[in-house]
Design a protein around this motif. Structure first.
Motif, PDB file in Angstrom:
ATOM      1  N   ALA A  42       0.809  -1.227   0.000  1.00  0.00           N
ATOM      2  CA  ALA A  42       0.000   0.000   0.000  1.00  0.00           C
ATOM      3  C   ALA A  42       0.838   1.270   0.000  1.00  0.00           C
ATOM      4  CB  ALA A  42      -0.923  -0.005   1.211  1.00  0.00           C
ATOM      5  N   MET A  43       2.105   1.185   0.353  1.00  0.00           N
ATOM      6  CA  MET A  43       2.904   2.400   0.537  1.00  0.00           C
ATOM      7  C   MET A  43       3.004   3.268  -0.709  1.00  0.00           C
ATOM      8  SD  MET A  43       5.922   1.705   3.180  1.00  0.00           S
ATOM      9  CE  MET A  43       5.774   0.230   4.153  1.00  0.00           C
ATOM     10  N   GLU A  44       3.260   2.683  -1.847  1.00  0.00           N
ATOM     11  CA  GLU A  44       3.416   3.489  -3.064  1.00  0.00           C
ATOM     12  C   GLU A  44       2.106   4.177  -3.464  1.00  0.00           C
ATOM     13  OE1 GLU A  44       5.267   5.678  -5.733  1.00  0.00           O
ATOM     14  OE2 GLU A  44       6.234   4.438  -4.217  1.00  0.00           O
ATOM     15  N   PRO A  45       0.972   3.475  -3.479  1.00  0.00           N
ATOM     16  CA  PRO A  45      -0.289   4.180  -3.778  1.00  0.00           C
ATOM     17  C   PRO A  45      -0.598   5.277  -2.752  1.00  0.00           C
ATOM     18  CG  PRO A  45      -0.610   1.829  -4.041  1.00  0.00           C
ATOM     19  CD  PRO A  45       0.753   2.031  -3.438  1.00  0.00           C
ATOM     20  N   ILE A  46      -0.269   5.040  -1.486  1.00  0.00           N
ATOM     21  CA  ILE A  46      -0.489   6.052  -0.456  1.00  0.00           C
ATOM     22  C   ILE A  46       0.354   7.279  -0.756  1.00  0.00           C
ATOM     23  CG2 ILE A  46      -0.123   6.612   1.978  1.00  0.00           C
ATOM     24  CD1 ILE A  46      -0.769   3.601   2.551  1.00  0.00           C
ATOM     25  N   ARG A  47       1.618   7.060  -1.082  1.00  0.00           N
ATOM     26  CA  ARG A  47       2.500   8.183  -1.420  1.00  0.00           C
ATOM     27  C   ARG A  47       1.971   8.954  -2.633  1.00  0.00           C
ATOM     28  NH1 ARG A  47       6.991   4.391  -0.106  1.00  0.00           N
ATOM     29  NH2 ARG A  47       7.795   5.112   1.900  1.00  0.00           N
ATOM     30  N   GLU A  48       1.510   8.234  -3.654  1.00  0.00           N
ATOM     31  CA  GLU A  48       0.982   8.885  -4.853  1.00  0.00           C
ATOM     32  C   GLU A  48      -0.246   9.734  -4.518  1.00  0.00           C
ATOM     33  OE1 GLU A  48       0.387   6.225  -8.160  1.00  0.00           O
ATOM     34  OE2 GLU A  48       2.311   5.237  -7.778  1.00  0.00           O
ATOM     35  N   LEU A  49      -1.132   9.202  -3.694  1.00  0.00           N
ATOM     36  CA  LEU A  49      -2.317   9.967  -3.303  1.00  0.00           C
ATOM     37  C   LEU A  49      -1.941  11.163  -2.439  1.00  0.00           C
ATOM     38  CD1 LEU A  49      -4.774   7.023  -2.617  1.00  0.00           C
ATOM     39  CD2 LEU A  49      -4.886   8.668  -4.504  1.00  0.00           C
ATOM     40  N   ALA A  50      -0.893  11.021  -1.641  1.00  0.00           N
ATOM     41  CA  ALA A  50      -0.422  12.138  -0.813  1.00  0.00           C
ATOM     42  C   ALA A  50       0.176  13.235  -1.698  1.00  0.00           C
ATOM     43  CB  ALA A  50       0.593  11.662   0.213  1.00  0.00           C
ATOM     44  N   VAL A  51       0.944  12.853  -2.701  1.00  0.00           N
ATOM     45  CA  VAL A  51       1.536  13.829  -3.631  1.00  0.00           C
ATOM     46  C   VAL A  51       0.437  14.604  -4.347  1.00  0.00           C
ATOM     47  CG1 VAL A  51       2.814  14.037  -5.807  1.00  0.00           C
ATOM     48  CG2 VAL A  51       3.730  12.636  -3.949  1.00  0.00           C
ATOM     49  N   ARG A  71     -16.649   9.079   7.744  1.00  0.00           N
ATOM     50  CA  ARG A  71     -17.395   9.612   6.598  1.00  0.00           C
ATOM     51  C   ARG A  71     -16.793  10.900   6.059  1.00  0.00           C
ATOM     52  NH1 ARG A  71     -23.149  10.725   8.436  1.00  0.00           N
ATOM     53  NH2 ARG A  71     -21.962  11.422  10.223  1.00  0.00           N
ATOM     54  N   GLY A  72     -16.506  11.835   6.940  1.00  0.00           N
ATOM     55  CA  GLY A  72     -15.945  13.110   6.507  1.00  0.00           C
ATOM     56  C   GLY A  72     -14.607  12.948   5.808  1.00  0.00           C
ATOM     57  N   GLU A  73     -13.794  12.022   6.287  1.00  0.00           N
ATOM     58  CA  GLU A  73     -12.499  11.758   5.671  1.00  0.00           C
ATOM     59  C   GLU A  73     -12.674  11.166   4.275  1.00  0.00           C
ATOM     60  OE1 GLU A  73     -10.237  10.917   9.913  1.00  0.00           O
ATOM     61  OE2 GLU A  73     -11.059   9.237   8.772  1.00  0.00           O
ATOM     62  N   MET A  74     -13.591  10.214   4.140  1.00  0.00           N
ATOM     63  CA  MET A  74     -13.824   9.592   2.831  1.00  0.00           C
ATOM     64  C   MET A  74     -14.376  10.608   1.845  1.00  0.00           C
ATOM     65  SD  MET A  74     -13.494   7.113   0.823  1.00  0.00           S
ATOM     66  CE  MET A  74     -13.167   5.647   1.752  1.00  0.00           C
ATOM     67  N   ILE A  75     -15.335  11.415   2.285  1.00  0.00           N
ATOM     68  CA  ILE A  75     -15.899  12.440   1.404  1.00  0.00           C
ATOM     69  C   ILE A  75     -14.810  13.422   0.988  1.00  0.00           C
ATOM     70  CG2 ILE A  75     -17.467  14.424   1.320  1.00  0.00           C
ATOM     71  CD1 ILE A  75     -19.391  12.714   3.073  1.00  0.00           C
ATOM     72  N   THR A  76     -13.949  13.798   1.922  1.00  0.00           N
ATOM     73  CA  THR A  76     -12.862  14.722   1.609  1.00  0.00           C
ATOM     74  C   THR A  76     -11.946  14.129   0.549  1.00  0.00           C
ATOM     75  OG1 THR A  76     -12.970  15.686   3.810  1.00  0.00           O
ATOM     76  CG2 THR A  76     -10.916  16.003   2.592  1.00  0.00           C
ATOM     77  N   MET A  77     -11.587  12.860   0.678  1.00  0.00           N
ATOM     78  CA  MET A  77     -10.726  12.216  -0.325  1.00  0.00           C
ATOM     79  C   MET A  77     -11.398  12.193  -1.691  1.00  0.00           C
ATOM     80  SD  MET A  77      -8.875   9.056   1.646  1.00  0.00           S
ATOM     81  CE  MET A  77     -10.364   8.368   2.357  1.00  0.00           C
ATOM     82  N   ILE A  78     -12.678  11.889  -1.710  1.00  0.00           N
ATOM     83  CA  ILE A  78     -13.406  11.840  -2.979  1.00  0.00           C
ATOM     84  C   ILE A  78     -13.443  13.223  -3.628  1.00  0.00           C
ATOM     85  CG2 ILE A  78     -15.687  11.482  -4.024  1.00  0.00           C
ATOM     86  CD1 ILE A  78     -16.068   9.224  -1.883  1.00  0.00           C
ATOM     87  N   VAL A  79     -13.762  14.244  -2.844  1.00  0.00           N
ATOM     88  CA  VAL A  79     -13.824  15.617  -3.367  1.00  0.00           C
ATOM     89  C   VAL A  79     -12.461  16.046  -3.896  1.00  0.00           C
ATOM     90  CG1 VAL A  79     -14.125  18.040  -2.662  1.00  0.00           C
ATOM     91  CG2 VAL A  79     -15.836  16.320  -2.032  1.00  0.00           C
ATOM     92  N   ARG A  80     -11.410  15.746  -3.164  1.00  0.00           N
ATOM     93  CA  ARG A  80     -10.065  16.103  -3.627  1.00  0.00           C
ATOM     94  C   ARG A  80      -9.688  15.325  -4.882  1.00  0.00           C
ATOM     95  NH1 ARG A  80      -7.034  15.996   2.215  1.00  0.00           N
ATOM     96  NH2 ARG A  80      -7.703  18.060   2.917  1.00  0.00           N
ATOM     97  N   ALA A  81      -9.993  14.031  -4.909  1.00  0.00           N
ATOM     98  CA  ALA A  81      -9.647  13.202  -6.068  1.00  0.00           C
ATOM     99  C   ALA A  81     -10.368  13.677  -7.327  1.00  0.00           C
ATOM    100  CB  ALA A  81      -9.982  11.736  -5.797  1.00  0.00           C
ATOM    101  N   LEU A  82     -11.621  14.090  -7.169  1.00  0.00           N
ATOM    102  CA  LEU A  82     -12.403  14.568  -8.312  1.00  0.00           C
ATOM    103  C   LEU A  82     -12.173  16.046  -8.613  1.00  0.00           C
ATOM    104  CD1 LEU A  82     -15.807  12.805  -7.592  1.00  0.00           C
ATOM    105  CD2 LEU A  82     -14.054  12.152  -9.262  1.00  0.00           C
ATOM    106  N   GLU A  83     -11.362  16.693  -7.766  1.00  0.00           N
ATOM    107  CA  GLU A  83     -11.064  18.115  -7.908  1.00  0.00           C
ATOM    108  C   GLU A  83     -12.343  18.956  -7.961  1.00  0.00           C
ATOM    109  OE1 GLU A  83      -8.482  18.339 -11.317  1.00  0.00           O
ATOM    110  OE2 GLU A  83      -6.865  17.316 -10.259  1.00  0.00           O
ATOM    111  N   VAL A  84     -13.249  18.643  -7.041  1.00  0.00           N
ATOM    112  CA  VAL A  84     -14.510  19.373  -6.933  1.00  0.00           C
ATOM    113  C   VAL A  84     -14.245  20.738  -6.310  1.00  0.00           C
ATOM    114  CG1 VAL A  84     -16.784  19.383  -5.807  1.00  0.00           C
ATOM    115  CG2 VAL A  84     -15.855  17.252  -6.730  1.00  0.00           C
ATOM    116  N   ASP A  85     -14.865  21.757  -6.855  1.00  0.00           N
ATOM    117  CA  ASP A  85     -14.746  23.118  -6.348  1.00  0.00           C
ATOM    118  C   ASP A  85     -15.358  23.187  -4.952  1.00  0.00           C
ATOM    119  OD1 ASP A  85     -14.719  25.894  -5.980  1.00  0.00           O
ATOM    120  OD2 ASP A  85     -16.473  26.195  -7.245  1.00  0.00           O
ATOM    121  N   THR A  86     -14.595  23.678  -3.979  1.00  0.00           N
ATOM    122  CA  THR A  86     -15.098  23.780  -2.605  1.00  0.00           C
ATOM    123  C   THR A  86     -15.424  25.220  -2.232  1.00  0.00           C
ATOM    124  OG1 THR A  86     -12.831  23.869  -1.736  1.00  0.00           O
ATOM    125  CG2 THR A  86     -13.901  21.699  -1.803  1.00  0.00           C
TER     126      THR A  86
END
Length: 122
Positions: A42-51, A71-86
């Protein structure tokens, strides 16, 4: 329509990476000081998501790979991954358990506004 398909494709790719690679963790701003406690696969995918700023360490810089993702953490990751305007969010909270001063407010509201998540205000 193409923009939505692109966002859905990004979401699916990020979701698969997270499901396969990330067991669970807590986060806020910081660096991933304890990433070595993660499974080796998992380390490499974690690093990539952190970058890509999809995931971050907690306020002390710890990744905490054995904590449960909330829930808030998962939603935050999804919003960041999709580059949703906050930006351009409501002044009042949609959900009682995520008030305007909650750290995840902007992510939850943006996800709700864009139809990524639904919920019950009560």
């Amino acid at each position: 329509m193409k923009k939505i398909k692109n966002k859905v494709s990004k979401f699916m790719a990020i979701s698969m990476i997270m499901l396969v690679a990330l067991s669970s963790f807590a986060f806020a701003e910081g660096t991933l000081k304890d990433i070595e406690q993660s499974s080796s696969y998992a380390m490499e995918p974690i690093r990539e998501l952190a970058v890509k700023n999809v995931i971050k360490g907690d306020e002390n810089g710890y990744f905490r790979p054995h904590n449960t993702v909330r829930r808030g953490e998962m939603i935050t990751m999804i919003v960041r991954a999709l580059e949703v305007d906050t930006y351009d969010l409501p002044e009042e909270a949609t959900f009682k358990d995520v008030p305007t001063d909650h750290w995840a407010f902007k992510y939850v509201e943006a996800a709700h506004r864009d139809g990524i998540v639904n919920g019950i205000s009560a």
